[in-house]
Design an enzyme around this catalytic site. Structure first.
Site, PDB file in Angstrom:
ATOM      1  N   GLY A 214       0.835  -1.192   0.000  1.00 37.14           N
ATOM      2  CA  GLY A 214       0.000   0.000   0.000  1.00 37.14           C
ATOM      3  C   GLY A 214       0.873   1.246   0.000  1.00 37.14           C
ATOM      4  N   GLU A 215       0.388   2.302   0.623  1.00 29.97           N
ATOM      5  CA  GLU A 215       1.032   3.615   0.765  1.00 29.97           C
ATOM      6  C   GLU A 215       1.542   4.216  -0.545  1.00 29.97           C
ATOM      7  OE1 GLU A 215       5.545   2.771   2.520  1.00 29.97           O
ATOM      8  OE2 GLU A 215       3.843   2.476   3.871  1.00 29.97           O
ATOM      9  N   GLY A 216       0.953   3.792  -1.673  1.00 32.79           N
ATOM     10  CA  GLY A 216       1.324   4.356  -2.966  1.00 32.79           C
ATOM     11  C   GLY A 216       2.620   3.824  -3.532  1.00 32.79           C
TER      12      GLY A 216
END
Length: 342
Positions: A309-311
């Protein structure tokens, strides 16, 4: 830097639907300009495969026949979820605040990827100290709150010319699975995966939680915005707003993984054309992600077994986009290089 969300007044759901009717289409003249130059470059036609498609995509959605990406941005929307009380995550809720501090200190994986690829980073704290209700017992958001959070996302992307979307929130793979189950039906277990690393027993618990949450919310096949507000989360609503605003502002979008794609799936269910300006950055290791990408018609640029996640996947894909543009801009033409066309 960790930022508070913008402070818009919010949009009623009907206004959001109206925005979907006013989305601009691709700039075909910009695409034609790219294709004309590509035909003159010192390579066989189509030899660069998807890199050529990427250049056309940036041109189409930026409206620039000489496409550039000078101000890419990773925007991370972070929040907390009451459903973690059901034991659906391998990590405690305290990690939410700790990760925000880690982002601010530059210690997260996405910080390093943004440095390596010269990408701006903004992290938005969407009331991380106030979890949404447990979706097995109550709606995540009321309509005004959901619409306002979509509006938060719409205001968060100022200054970007390529938007890379990310999220953070313990429990949000459960929430994303509930969105998919609410949109697409099937069995809850079809949409549930290990997330941050739950064991087999945890996986069964997640599937049960998702089934109960969607049943409580009214079952599958509801209006997509109702699915979002009843079983979604603030980060999913904000990402949906960012995707919509990017379209209205002619900013191409790179979608990160499983949770970000849940926001995209809501918009796709409202209007499949709403994602034409988006590319899927990667296919997550979360088992259902590939099936969702097929449903929304997106072929991922990368498949690296990532599930952070988190880009992070979008930041990596940004490098591919910039490389595609550099090749298109910098290659010599046959005439310039005095190379025979054969």
């Amino acid at each position: 830097m960790v930022l508070p969300p913008p402070n818009p007044t919010g949009l009623p759901f009907e206004d959001i639907r109206d925005l979907l009717t006013r989305m601009p289409g691709p700039d075909e003249s910009a695409v034609a300009e790219v294709r004309a130059r590509d035909a003159e470059l010192t390579k066989p036609a189509g030899a660069l495969g998807r890199l050529e498609d990427i250049v056309e995509w940036v041109a189409a959605w930026s409206g620039n026949g000489k496409p550039r990406v000078d101000r890419p941005l990773v925007a991370i929307f972070a929040t907390a979820h009451g459903v973690t009380a059901q034991g659906v995550s391998a990590f405690p809720d305290a990690v939410n605040r700790q990760m925000l501090e880690n982002f601010a200190a530059g210690g997260a994986a996405v910080n390093q990827l943004c440095i390596a690829n010269d990408i701006g980073l903004k992290v938005f704290d969407l009331a991380i100290e106030v979890p949404t209700p447990d979706i097995t017992t109550a709606d995540a958001l009321d309509e005004p709150g959901c619409a306002a959070t979509i509006a938060f996302g719409m205001e968060a992307i100022v200054g970007a010319d390529l938007l890379c979307l990310g999220e953070m929130g313990i429990g949000n793979t459960t929430v994303a699975a509930a969105v998919y189950h609410g949109l697409y039906g099937g069995e809850a277990r079809d949409w549930v995966g290990p997330g941050t690393g739950v064991d087999a027993e945890g996986l069964k618990r997640k599937a049960d939680v998702v089934a109960r949450a969607v049943a409580r919310a009214g079952g599958s096949g509801l209006d997509p915005l109702e699915v979002l507000r009843r079983v979604g989360g603030r980060e999913i609503a904000a990402v949906a707003g960012a995707i919509l605003a990017a379209r209205l502002q002619r900013i191409p979008v790179l979608l990160d993984g499983y949770v970000v794609t849940a926001a995209a799936a809501v918009l796709h269910a409202l209007d499949p054309a709403s994602l034409d300006h988006c590319l899927a950055a990667h296919r997550s290791a979360e088992p259902a992600h590939g099936r969702v990408l097929e449903r929304i018609g997106k072929r991922p640029l990368l498949d690296l077994g990532m599930r952070l996640g988190e880009g992070s996947g979008a930041a990596l894909a940004c490098g591919i986009v910039r490389n595609a543009l550099a090749v298109h801009q910098g290659m010599a033409t046959f005439e310039q290089a005095a190379v025979s066309r054969g």
